[in-house]
Design a protein around this motif. Structure first.
Motif, mmCIF file in Angstrom:
data_model
loop_
_atom_site.group_PDB
_atom_site.id
_atom_site.type_symbol
_atom_site.label_atom_id
_atom_site.label_comp_id
_atom_site.label_asym_id
_atom_site.label_seq_id
_atom_site.Cartn_x
_atom_site.Cartn_y
_atom_site.Cartn_z
ATOM 1 N N ARG A 1 -13.882 -6.745 -22.718
ATOM 2 C CA ARG A 1 -13.014 -6.078 -21.746
ATOM 3 C C ARG A 1 -13.212 -4.565 -21.785
ATOM 4 N NH1 ARG A 1 -9.110 -10.154 -22.970
ATOM 5 N NH2 ARG A 1 -8.299 -8.888 -24.691
ATOM 6 N N LYS A 2 -13.408 -4.013 -22.961
ATOM 7 C CA LYS A 2 -13.649 -2.573 -23.087
ATOM 8 C C LYS A 2 -14.997 -2.185 -22.482
ATOM 9 C CE LYS A 2 -10.778 -1.987 -27.218
ATOM 10 N NZ LYS A 2 -10.762 -1.741 -28.680
ATOM 11 N N TRP B 1 -20.823 -16.987 -23.390
ATOM 12 C CA TRP B 1 -21.039 -15.747 -22.666
ATOM 13 C C TRP B 1 -22.289 -15.924 -21.816
ATOM 14 C CZ3 TRP B 1 -17.176 -12.362 -22.991
ATOM 15 C CH2 TRP B 1 -16.343 -12.431 -24.109
ATOM 16 N N HIS C 1 -21.240 -12.453 -17.316
ATOM 17 C CA HIS C 1 -20.568 -11.351 -17.997
ATOM 18 C C HIS C 1 -21.482 -10.129 -18.138
ATOM 19 C CE1 HIS C 1 -18.778 -15.164 -19.510
ATOM 20 N NE2 HIS C 1 -17.651 -14.505 -19.425
ATOM 21 N N GLU D 1 -13.445 -11.285 -26.737
ATOM 22 C CA GLU D 1 -12.816 -10.922 -25.469
ATOM 23 C C GLU D 1 -12.415 -9.452 -25.425
ATOM 24 O OE1 GLU D 1 -12.349 -12.524 -22.719
ATOM 25 O OE2 GLU D 1 -12.803 -14.611 -23.226
ATOM 26 N N ASP D 2 -11.833 -8.950 -26.484
ATOM 27 C CA ASP D 2 -11.352 -7.572 -26.479
ATOM 28 C C ASP D 2 -12.506 -6.588 -26.332
ATOM 29 O OD1 ASP D 2 -9.156 -5.611 -26.830
ATOM 30 O OD2 ASP D 2 -10.280 -5.088 -28.644
ATOM 31 N N GLU E 1 -10.720 -11.760 -13.571
ATOM 32 C CA GLU E 1 -11.214 -12.306 -14.823
ATOM 33 C C GLU E 1 -12.608 -12.895 -14.646
ATOM 34 O OE1 GLU E 1 -9.856 -12.198 -17.917
ATOM 35 O OE2 GLU E 1 -8.460 -10.805 -16.970
ATOM 36 N N ASN E 2 -13.467 -12.690 -15.632
ATOM 37 C CA ASN E 2 -14.781 -13.314 -15.663
ATOM 38 C C ASN E 2 -14.642 -14.772 -16.088
ATOM 39 O OD1 ASN E 2 -15.514 -10.256 -16.243
ATOM 40 N ND2 ASN E 2 -17.328 -11.280 -15.463
ATOM 41 N N LYS F 1 -11.959 -6.374 -10.845
ATOM 42 C CA LYS F 1 -11.162 -6.435 -12.068
ATOM 43 C C LYS F 1 -10.674 -7.847 -12.363
ATOM 44 C CE LYS F 1 -9.590 -1.624 -11.885
ATOM 45 N NZ LYS F 1 -10.580 -1.192 -10.927
ATOM 46 N N LYS G 1 -16.625 -3.775 -20.105
ATOM 47 C CA LYS G 1 -16.536 -3.901 -18.647
ATOM 48 C C LYS G 1 -15.691 -2.784 -18.049
ATOM 49 C CE LYS G 1 -15.334 -7.023 -14.885
ATOM 50 N NZ LYS G 1 -14.988 -8.390 -14.478
ATOM 51 N N ALA G 2 -14.619 -2.422 -18.734
ATOM 52 C CA ALA G 2 -13.746 -1.354 -18.224
ATOM 53 C C ALA G 2 -14.506 -0.045 -18.082
ATOM 54 C CB ALA G 2 -12.542 -1.187 -19.153
#
Length: 369
Positions: free
Chosen positions: A325-326, A177, A251, A321-322, A170-171, A168, A328-329
Motif C-alpha cells: 500500500r505504501k 502477488w 500489483h 499488504e502494508d 483495492e488491487n 485507489k 502504490k501510494a
C-alpha cells in the motif's frame, strides 16, 4: 498526438503482415511493402524497392507541409518523397530506438552512422523519447545537428490529466502477488528470470503476460510459458480501451528489458513504464538503467541491483499488504502528467511542427512509419 493536436495526417509505411493493412486509427495507409522482423538484408531490399515506387504511390496526394520519418530507413524514403513533391518540404526525424547495428565499431556500424549523418544533414528537428539516447548516442557520435524535442512514451489521455479516484480501488487479493509484463515481449532473459523467481517463491508470485511476443527472439515462447506453473500469457490487448482493466489485475509492472543490454535497453524509457504508473501499478526496474534513474528521481518503484532470482526474492519475497500500500501510494501521489499526455500537449507539439513548416491554415503532415 498529431491528429489530436490539429494536424491532418497521411500515413505511409511498411507492414509486417502478409496482406495489406486497410485501416489504422481511421486512416487508410499508403502501403510501401512488407518487412520481416530481424531481417536486415530483407529490409534493405524493401527500402530500395520502395524508393523506386514511392513516386507513383504518392502521386495522388497533395504536397504536405511537413514529413516525419519515424526511423532511419524512413529517413531515406522521406528524402525521396521530398524530391517527388518538388519543393522544400521540411523533414523531422523521429528516433525511438538506437538499433544495435548502428552501435557496432566495424565497417557496417560506421557505414550506417555515416548514412544517418548524411540523410539527416538538413532535418529540422530530431524527436526522441529518452534523454539517454541523446547523451549516449546522438551527442558522442555527432549524428544530428538539429534541435531536439523530447516526446516521452507517455500514455495518451484525451481529456486533461487529473487524479483518478478509481486507481485507489483495492488491487486483487494477495498472495499471490501478480506482476504484469505487457507490451512488446522480446526479452528471453526476463522471461527466464521471472520463471525462476516464481518457481523459487512456489506460487506466492504470479506473472501475467500480455501483448505480442517476438517469436523471432524466442520461437518456443508459447511452449515455455505453458510449461511454467506461475506464468500465463493472455494475448494482445487494445490501447487505450483495455489499459485500465489489464492493470487492475496486477500489483506490479515489469519495466525491465535486456534485449539490447548495455545499449538501447539500458537507455530507453518504455511505454510500459508510463502506462503502468498511470494505472497505479508499482514498477520494477533495474537500478542502473535510465528507467531506474527516472524512478529513483521520482522516489517510487522497486529497483534491483542485479538480475537474479535471489535478488528478486530479497526485494519482493517478503511483500506484505502494508508495504505494498505504501509503494502504490507513492506512485499515485505523483503528478498524473508525469505519466500522460493530453490534448493540450498534442496542440503544443503540432504548433512546434507548424512553426518548422511555417504553414498557415490547415496543417498537413505525412508520417512515414
Amino acid at each position: 498526438m498529431l491528429r489530436a493536436g490539429g494536424a491532418r495526417v497521411t500515413l505511409a509505411g511498411f507492414r509486417r503482415t502478409t496482406g495489406p493493412v486497410t485501416e489504422i486509427e481511421g486512416l487508410r495507409p499508403i502501403d510501401l511493402g512488407a518487412t520481416r522482423d530481424g531481417r536486415f538484408g530483407q529490409r534493405l531490399a524493401a527500402v530500395a524497392k520502395a524508393a523506386v515506387s514511392i513516386g507513383s504511390k504518392l502521386a495522388t496526394m497533395p504536397r504536405p507541409d511537413l514529413i516525419i520519418a519515424r526511423n532511419l530507413e524512413m529517413l531515406a524514403l522521406a528524402r525521396r518523397a521530398k524530391a517527388v513533391f518538388q519543393g522544400s518540404v521540411p523533414i523531422v526525424y523521429e528516433c525511438l530506438d538506437i538499433h544495435r547495428l548502428v552501435l557496432r565499431d566495424d565497417l557496417l556500424g560506421k557505414a550506417l552512422r555515416g548514412a544517418e549523418r548524411y540523410l539527416a544533414r538538413d532535418v529540422k528537428l530530431l524527436v526522441t523519447s529518452s534523454p539517454a539516447f541523446i547523451a549516449n548516442y546522438f551527442k558522442p557520435f555527432g549524428q544530428i545537428a538539429a534541435p531536439v524535442e523530447l516526446v516521452e512514451n507517455k500514455y495518451f489521455d484525451a481529456a486533461p490529466v487529473v487524479a483518478d479516484g478509481r486507481l485507489k480501488a483495492e488491487n486483487p487479493a494477495a498472495p499471490p502477488w501478480r506482476i504484469g509484463w505487457f507490451g512488446a515481449l522480446r526479452c528471453r532473459r526476463s522471461l527466464q528470470l521471472l520463471a525462476d523467481f516464481t518457481r523459487r517463491l512456489d506460487g506466492r508470485f504470479e506473472v501475467i503476460l500480455r501483448g505480442r511476443p517476438a517469436l523471432s527472439e524466442f520461437p518456443d515462447f508459447h511452449a515455455f510459458v505453458e510449461a511454467e506453473p506461475y506464468l500465463s500469457f493472455r494475448g494482445p490487448y487494445r490501447n487505450p480501451e483495455d489499459m485500465a482493466a489489464i492493470y487492475s489485475e496486477v500489483h506490479f509492472s515489469w519495466a525491465i528489458d535486456f534485449f539490447e543490454e548495455g545499449q538501447n535497453s539500458e537507455w530507453l524509457l518504455p511505454n510500459r513504464l508510463y502506462e503502468g504508473c498511470r494505472f497505479g501499478a508499482v514498477p520494477i526496474s533495474m537500478g542502473n538503467t535510465e528507467t531506474g534513474r527516472f524512478l529513483n528521481q521520482q522516489d517510487i518503484g522497486v529497483l534491483l541491483p542485479q538480475a537474479a532470482p535471489e535478488v528478486l526474492e530479497t526485494a519482493l519475497g517478503r511483500m506484505e499488504e502494508d508495504r505494498f500500500r505504501k509503494l502504490k501510494a507513492r506512485v499515485l501521489a505523483r503528478n498524473p502528467r508525469t505519466w500522460s499526455y493530453d490534448r493540450s500537449d498534442c496542440r503544443a507539439f503540432v504548433d512546434k511542427l507548424r512553426g518548422l513548416a511555417a504553414a498557415p491554415g490547415p496543417f498537413v503532415t505525412e508520417a512515414l512509419a
